[in-house]
Design an enzyme around this catalytic site. Sequence first.
Site, mmCIF file in Angstrom:
data_model
loop_
_atom_site.group_PDB
_atom_site.id
_atom_site.type_symbol
_atom_site.label_atom_id
_atom_site.label_comp_id
_atom_site.label_asym_id
_atom_site.label_seq_id
_atom_site.Cartn_x
_atom_site.Cartn_y
_atom_site.Cartn_z
ATOM 1 N N SER A 236 -2.073 -4.139 -3.331
ATOM 2 C CA SER A 236 -0.705 -3.733 -3.023
ATOM 3 C C SER A 236 -0.373 -4.405 -1.704
ATOM 4 O O SER A 236 -1.169 -4.347 -0.769
ATOM 5 C CB SER A 236 -0.620 -2.215 -2.857
ATOM 6 O OG SER A 236 0.498 -1.911 -2.027
ATOM 7 N N HIS B 246 0.244 -6.250 -7.060
ATOM 8 C CA HIS B 246 0.941 -4.986 -7.323
ATOM 9 C C HIS B 246 2.074 -4.843 -6.308
ATOM 10 O O HIS B 246 1.836 -4.840 -5.099
ATOM 11 C CB HIS B 246 -0.073 -3.842 -7.165
ATOM 12 C CG HIS B 246 0.463 -2.470 -7.361
ATOM 13 N ND1 HIS B 246 0.684 -1.907 -8.602
ATOM 14 C CD2 HIS B 246 0.813 -1.516 -6.452
ATOM 15 C CE1 HIS B 246 1.129 -0.669 -8.451
ATOM 16 N NE2 HIS B 246 1.212 -0.407 -7.165
ATOM 17 N N ASP C 164 5.039 -2.711 -4.776
ATOM 18 C CA ASP C 164 5.515 -1.329 -4.644
ATOM 19 C C ASP C 164 6.982 -1.292 -4.238
ATOM 20 O O ASP C 164 7.320 -1.540 -3.080
ATOM 21 C CB ASP C 164 4.682 -0.599 -3.582
ATOM 22 C CG ASP C 164 3.303 -0.252 -4.100
ATOM 23 O OD1 ASP C 164 2.318 -0.561 -3.416
ATOM 24 O OD2 ASP C 164 3.217 0.326 -5.198
ATOM 25 N N MET D 251 10.260 0.757 -3.517
ATOM 26 C CA MET D 251 10.755 2.092 -3.192
ATOM 27 C C MET D 251 12.209 1.972 -2.743
ATOM 28 O O MET D 251 12.544 1.081 -1.960
ATOM 29 C CB MET D 251 9.913 2.723 -2.064
ATOM 30 C CG MET D 251 8.452 2.864 -2.409
ATOM 31 S SD MET D 251 7.540 3.580 -1.022
ATOM 32 C CE MET D 251 5.870 3.073 -1.480
ATOM 33 N N HIS E 52 5.717 -1.567 -9.376
ATOM 34 C CA HIS E 52 5.562 -0.105 -9.445
ATOM 35 C C HIS E 52 6.874 0.485 -8.943
ATOM 36 O O HIS E 52 7.118 0.491 -7.739
ATOM 37 C CB HIS E 52 4.369 0.290 -8.572
ATOM 38 C CG HIS E 52 4.173 1.753 -8.423
ATOM 39 N ND1 HIS E 52 3.268 2.274 -7.516
ATOM 40 C CD2 HIS E 52 4.737 2.815 -9.030
ATOM 41 C CE1 HIS E 52 3.288 3.585 -7.593
ATOM 42 N NE2 HIS E 52 4.175 3.950 -8.496
ATOM 43 N N MET F 132 9.188 3.005 -7.768
ATOM 44 C CA MET F 132 9.347 4.338 -7.198
ATOM 45 C C MET F 132 10.827 4.474 -6.804
ATOM 46 O O MET F 132 11.199 4.441 -5.629
ATOM 47 C CB MET F 132 8.418 4.526 -5.985
ATOM 48 C CG MET F 132 6.951 4.538 -6.416
ATOM 49 S SD MET F 132 5.776 4.231 -5.090
ATOM 50 C CE MET F 132 5.734 2.442 -5.148
ATOM 51 N N MET G 208 -1.760 7.898 -10.271
ATOM 52 C CA MET G 208 -1.662 7.905 -8.804
ATOM 53 C C MET G 208 -2.743 8.806 -8.233
ATOM 54 O O MET G 208 -2.889 9.958 -8.647
ATOM 55 C CB MET G 208 -0.290 8.403 -8.356
ATOM 56 C CG MET G 208 0.857 7.441 -8.646
ATOM 57 S SD MET G 208 0.609 5.793 -7.988
ATOM 58 C CE MET G 208 0.690 6.117 -6.211
ATOM 59 N N GLY H 293 4.474 6.874 -1.656
ATOM 60 C CA GLY H 293 5.360 6.825 -0.489
ATOM 61 C C GLY H 293 4.876 5.887 0.592
ATOM 62 O O GLY H 293 5.665 5.325 1.339
ATOM 63 N N GLY I 31 1.183 3.299 2.111
ATOM 64 C CA GLY I 31 -0.213 2.892 2.014
ATOM 65 C C GLY I 31 -1.042 3.663 3.031
ATOM 66 O O GLY I 31 -0.506 4.399 3.866
ATOM 67 N N GLY I 32 -2.346 3.536 2.936
ATOM 68 C CA GLY I 32 -3.239 4.116 3.946
ATOM 69 C C GLY I 32 -3.494 5.602 3.827
ATOM 70 O O GLY I 32 -4.037 6.219 4.744
ATOM 71 N N ASP J 246 -4.230 4.063 -8.414
ATOM 72 C CA ASP J 246 -3.493 3.523 -7.270
ATOM 73 C C ASP J 246 -3.431 4.540 -6.142
ATOM 74 O O ASP J 246 -2.855 5.615 -6.309
ATOM 75 C CB ASP J 246 -2.058 3.191 -7.736
ATOM 76 C CG ASP J 246 -1.209 2.582 -6.657
ATOM 77 O OD1 ASP J 246 0.017 2.441 -6.895
ATOM 78 O OD2 ASP J 246 -1.734 2.252 -5.568
ATOM 79 N N GLY J 247 -4.114 4.164 -5.026
ATOM 80 C CA GLY J 247 -3.958 5.027 -3.859
ATOM 81 C C GLY J 247 -5.288 5.438 -3.260
ATOM 82 O O GLY J 247 -6.052 6.165 -3.895
ATOM 83 N N GLY J 248 -5.564 4.956 -2.047
ATOM 84 C CA GLY J 248 -6.753 5.393 -1.308
ATOM 85 C C GLY J 248 -8.052 4.794 -1.796
ATOM 86 O O GLY J 248 -9.135 5.315 -1.502
ATOM 87 N N GLY K 17 -4.549 -1.299 -1.358
ATOM 88 C CA GLY K 17 -3.605 -1.776 -0.334
ATOM 89 C C GLY K 17 -4.331 -1.970 0.988
ATOM 90 O O GLY K 17 -4.880 -3.027 1.280
ATOM 91 N N SER K 18 -4.407 -0.885 1.758
ATOM 92 C CA SER K 18 -4.986 -0.968 3.115
ATOM 93 C C SER K 18 -6.477 -1.276 3.091
ATOM 94 O O SER K 18 -7.036 -1.696 4.104
ATOM 95 C CB SER K 18 -4.727 0.346 3.863
ATOM 96 O OG SER K 18 -5.219 1.425 3.090
HETATM 97 C C1 DX5 Z 1 1.829 4.153 -2.650
HETATM 98 C C2 DX5 Z 1 1.682 2.864 -3.451
HETATM 99 C C3 DX5 Z 1 0.280 2.354 -3.458
HETATM 100 C C4 DX5 Z 1 -0.261 2.085 -2.061
HETATM 101 C C5 DX5 Z 1 -1.726 1.742 -2.100
HETATM 102 O O1 DX5 Z 1 3.078 4.742 -2.912
HETATM 103 O O2 DX5 Z 1 2.089 3.057 -4.777
HETATM 104 O O3 DX5 Z 1 0.232 1.154 -4.241
HETATM 105 O O4 DX5 Z 1 0.466 1.042 -1.464
HETATM 106 O O5 DX5 Z 1 -2.151 1.566 -0.764
HETATM 107 P P1 DX5 Z 1 -3.585 2.162 -0.294
HETATM 108 O O6 DX5 Z 1 -4.619 1.425 -1.124
HETATM 109 O O7 DX5 Z 1 -3.652 1.826 1.153
HETATM 110 O O8 DX5 Z 1 -3.572 3.634 -0.594
HETATM 111 ZN ZN ZN Z 2 1.677 1.350 -6.110
#
Ligand code: DX5
Ligand code: ZN
Length: 226
Positions: free
Chosen positions: A6, A31, A33, A35, A68, A70, A139, A144, A146-147, A181-183, A203-204
Site C-alpha cells: 500500500s 494496492h 488506497d 479515501m 481499495h 473507501m 481488513m 483510515g 497506515g501504521g 490488509d492492515g498491520g 504499507g508501513s
Molecule cells: C488502511 C488501508 C491499508 C493500509 C495498510 O485503510 O486500507 O491498505 O494502508 O497499511 P499498514 O500495512 O501500515 O497497516
Molecule cells: Zn487498503
Amino acid sequence: MRITPSILTADFTRLGETIDSAINAGIDWIHLDVMDGNWVVNRTITFGPALIRSIRERVGSEIILDCHLMVTNAEETWKQYVDAGVNLVIAHIEAIEDPRTLISNLHSAGVQAGLVLNPDSEPSTILPFLSELDLVLVMSVVPGKGGQSFMPEVEEKVKIFRSAIDQQKKDGGRDTILMIDGGIKSHNAKLVADWGIDIAVVGSGLINQKGTISENLDEIIHSIDN
Ligand code: DX5
Ligand code: ZN
C-alpha cells in the site's frame, strides 16, 4: 503468499521513485488506497483517479493495480478508476447497495471485481457473492490510515472465507483470491500465510524509514519461508 505494497505511508512528493524501487524489488502488484474524506471514520482524503492514471502511465501495463475504494459512492464512481487504468476494483460491502450489479458492471468493463469487509463485518455479508468475485479482502485494521496495529481476531473470518473458496474451487467454481490488509509486518506475515491468505497488503511494513523496500520485503518473505 504474495505481498503487495500500500503506498499510503509513502512520501507523496517522491511517489514515482518509491513505486520504481518497489518494482525493482520484485513487486508486481500495487494496492491503491482511495479515501474520499467521508467514508472512513477519521475522514481522511488520500488520492483519486488522476494520481492512479499517472501511476499507470509510469508503471506500464504489466503491473497489477488494485484500488481499495473507501468512498461513499463507489457505485457511481467506479468507472473513473477503470478508466484510470486499474485492473481490479475492491469495494466495501458496507458502502454499497447492490453488489451484484457493481460486480457485473466491473466485469463488463473488463476489470476484476473484489469486495472488502471491515473487521466488525460478518462473512455472511459477502459469501452470497463469492462465486462472482475475483477477490475478497479481509481488513485487519479499521480502514483510515497506515501504521495501525494488526487485529488477530479476524482469524476466524479468514478461515471461513478460505474454506468457502476451497470448496468453490473443488466444485469447479472461481478461484477467488483471499487478501488481507492492515498491520501486516514480518512478525505476523507467516501467521496469516498459515491461515491461507493468498495476498497480504503491506504499507508501513514495506515503506518506512527503517529500511529500503527491498530490505523490508526480503525480511517479510524470509519470515514466511522459515
Ligand atoms: C488502511 C488501508 C491499508 C493500509 C495498510 O485503510 O486500507 O491498505 O494502508 O497499511 P499498514 O500495512 O501500515 O497497516
Ligand atoms: Zn487498503
